[in-house]
Write an enzyme that holds these catalytic residues in place. Sequence first.
Site, mmCIF file in Angstrom:
data_model
loop_
_atom_site.group_PDB
_atom_site.id
_atom_site.type_symbol
_atom_site.label_atom_id
_atom_site.label_comp_id
_atom_site.label_asym_id
_atom_site.label_seq_id
_atom_site.Cartn_x
_atom_site.Cartn_y
_atom_site.Cartn_z
ATOM 1 N N HIS A 124 -9.111 -13.092 -8.861
ATOM 2 C CA HIS A 124 -8.026 -12.806 -7.908
ATOM 3 C C HIS A 124 -8.708 -12.325 -6.646
ATOM 4 C CE1 HIS A 124 -5.052 -11.818 -11.288
ATOM 5 N NE2 HIS A 124 -6.217 -11.770 -11.896
ATOM 6 N N ARG A 143 7.493 -4.729 -5.176
ATOM 7 C CA ARG A 143 7.132 -3.724 -6.168
ATOM 8 C C ARG A 143 7.940 -2.468 -5.908
ATOM 9 N NH1 ARG A 143 0.548 -4.627 -6.241
ATOM 10 N NH2 ARG A 143 0.682 -6.819 -6.828
ATOM 11 N N LYS A 155 -13.887 -5.148 -10.509
ATOM 12 C CA LYS A 155 -13.444 -5.590 -9.189
ATOM 13 C C LYS A 155 -14.287 -5.014 -8.053
ATOM 14 C CE LYS A 155 -9.800 -2.088 -9.099
ATOM 15 N NZ LYS A 155 -8.406 -1.789 -8.798
ATOM 16 N N HIS A 182 -6.152 -17.490 -6.245
ATOM 17 C CA HIS A 182 -6.732 -17.386 -7.579
ATOM 18 C C HIS A 182 -7.716 -18.516 -7.783
ATOM 19 C CE1 HIS A 182 -3.053 -14.994 -7.763
ATOM 20 N NE2 HIS A 182 -3.855 -14.182 -8.426
ATOM 21 N N CYS A 240 -0.056 -14.233 -9.485
ATOM 22 C CA CYS A 240 -0.973 -14.868 -10.426
ATOM 23 C C CYS A 240 -0.302 -15.607 -11.587
ATOM 24 C CB CYS A 240 -2.041 -13.908 -10.915
ATOM 25 S SG CYS A 240 -1.568 -12.207 -10.990
ATOM 26 N N ASP A 295 -2.924 -14.087 -1.008
ATOM 27 C CA ASP A 295 -3.435 -14.173 -2.370
ATOM 28 C C ASP A 295 -4.110 -15.511 -2.630
ATOM 29 O OD1 ASP A 295 -3.807 -13.036 -4.787
ATOM 30 O OD2 ASP A 295 -1.708 -13.118 -5.432
ATOM 31 N N GLN A 354 1.078 -10.942 0.190
ATOM 32 C CA GLN A 354 -0.357 -10.944 -0.103
ATOM 33 C C GLN A 354 -0.962 -12.252 0.386
ATOM 34 O OE1 GLN A 354 -0.027 -10.504 -4.428
ATOM 35 N NE2 GLN A 354 -1.000 -8.512 -4.232
#
Length: 647
Positions: A521, A369, A475, A391, A340, A389, A387
């Site tokens: 997200h 991570r 979320k 945004h 992000c 991912d 991910q």
Amino acid sequence: MSDQITITLPDGSKRSYNKGATALDVAMSISEGLARNVLAAKVNGEVRDSFRPIEEDSNLQLLTWNDDEGKSTMWHSSAHLMAEALEALYPGIKLGIGPPIENGFYYDIDFNGIEFDSDNLEAIENKMLELAREKNEFTRKEISKADAIAYYKEKGDEYKLELIDGLDDGSITFYNQGNFTDLCRGPHIPHTGYIKAVKILNVAGAYWRGDENRKQLTRLYAISFPKQKELKEHLELLEQAKLRDHRKIGKELELFTFSEKVGKGLPLWLPKGAVLRERLENFLKKAQLKAGYDQVVSPHIGGKELYVTSGHYAKYGEDSFQPIHTPSEDEEFLLKPMNCPHHCEIYKSKPRSYKDLPVRYAEFGTVYRYEQSGELHGLTRVRGFTQDDAHIFCSQDQVKSEFAKVVDLVLYVFSALGFEDFTAQVSLRDPNNPDKYIGKDEDWEKAEAAIKEVAEEKELNFVIEYGEAAFYGPKLDFMVKDALGRKWQLGTSQVDYSLPERFELEYIGSDNKKHRPVMIHRAPFGSMERFIAILIENCAGDFPLWLAPDQIAILPISEKYHDYAKELFVEMQEKDIRGFVDERDEKIGKKIRDAEVKKTPFMLIVGEKEAEEGTVSVRQHGQGDIGSMKKDEFARFFHNKVAELIN
RNA sequence: GCCGAUGUAGCUCAGGGGUAGAGCGUUUCCUUGGUAAGGAAGAGGUCAGGGGUUCAAAUCCCCUCAUUGGCUCCA
């Protein structure tokens, strides 16, 4: 006052009993067989002992093994039985808590220095069954706080004393069976004889009260059944589940591997696994293109300042892979733990107008991570993962419709992949702790309402969890279970008020003033690694045709037909059908067997007849021979099958 | 990170103080076979790594690493 009470049963029928009658009495008046099966009772909505007298007119539901509450009562009692057996075998142990759980029960034990032989769990099981056969009755006793404290002081069990400390006088009950007494709210089954089969499933460490700073107790997980046969069936089910384990199938089908040298938690994708991954990515990319996303690409590292700005450094800096330092200039970079912040910077690369919104940036972004070593698990918990991912930068007014589109996308993805058994979790603020969250109250209210409305409108099977929201926004997560019943989060969608603030994101509104966008997200798969792990377990390695690493196996009857087979391979490849030619010097039966074991969806068997006629003899995985087709006919048949699956 | 278990051939596993085994896979040869395992021969292991005990360690003990069941954590 009458000494009669009226009992209303779930079917609406009413019956009259003497005051003080028990649920067992009621059951007995209906049938003796029913009475034998009653484990507990729901009286006016409260689950209670079936042997507790009922003093007033009540609604009564008799709970048996067929009810979840019946099972959990049985398991709760079984936990007491296990504690009794353990006290008999290991005098001097101290007891923590022993609740029923989704599939069985556990008891946390402080063995207090006594040597515990975890290889001989059978001795405990046998002791339990021996005590069960005594049919010891469970009895309930209300006890004063002072007496309860005195009892456990005498016994020297500081855990129970701590539990009692948190209870109000007058609400404390003890349950007793045989030689065992336990602080317990209940309810329990009438006597231990209902427990006919037990199995201690595993032994694990567990911190007292879940606090890692406190003593670690030994937790014994177990399950019990009213019939031996059911235990056997349950154990068989567990065996079956193990066969679906993605770690096992991943190895067998050569999808991925790990290397000590590369590092733990860092998966290596083998060619077949990479194909699977790529197909999933392409599938989602296509869907995202339709849904108005733009692909972006960002590097694997980012300047430390990027994460100081995002706030992640302050929160996770210490618990992350440590910064990378450049050799001569004094620069610091972090392996990116999320995409992000990079996407925020992409958003900032030029001024934005309200007419540009929503901006949707998607990236299959690989992040790293530092997960605690004990947490790593196959592909579901790793240290480097990708991910899916994206945004979405939008105005507050667009939050709901964007959220709805995200949910549509997640549902589309799940249904295309045959994920039916999932739950949604709506995570909202903790109403008692409003200071934990950043952003304006009114924005939160709007966002929370939007998420709830979307969850309702999409008819999701969802639960609301208060206090589970991220500090930056509410979320919606999609949860699924793996083969062994462990819950994992896959898809997620989160509203974020924090990053737009921290990165000072702006757009020019129709009023010609600057406004702050809202960020959403979202990741339908969550991570490719975890998603594929669950996908593997869901389909037990029998991937949908469009995802199967090898979609066809071309099996020549003998060496004489290798040329035809290779020609066929190229033709199929041109038609976007992937597989291989089995050129080994083996008989056809062997080649078929191997292709079946590898779960190859279609086997194309070619010999003299096929080579002459330009056909293929088609065999479908798990189905057997489905006849002969012209080559083109097979290709059409194949693509029709694929189309059925993904639209 | 913590408590427990495990680590023997590419895979699945047996063995166990006197210097290593099976099946599958793989290689070579024979066989050219029509819908779930054709035959023969061979290669392949410092028994996770390091240290200790012992005349002798893959086997017993200690440490490390990895895997694993949980707990804690999870942007």
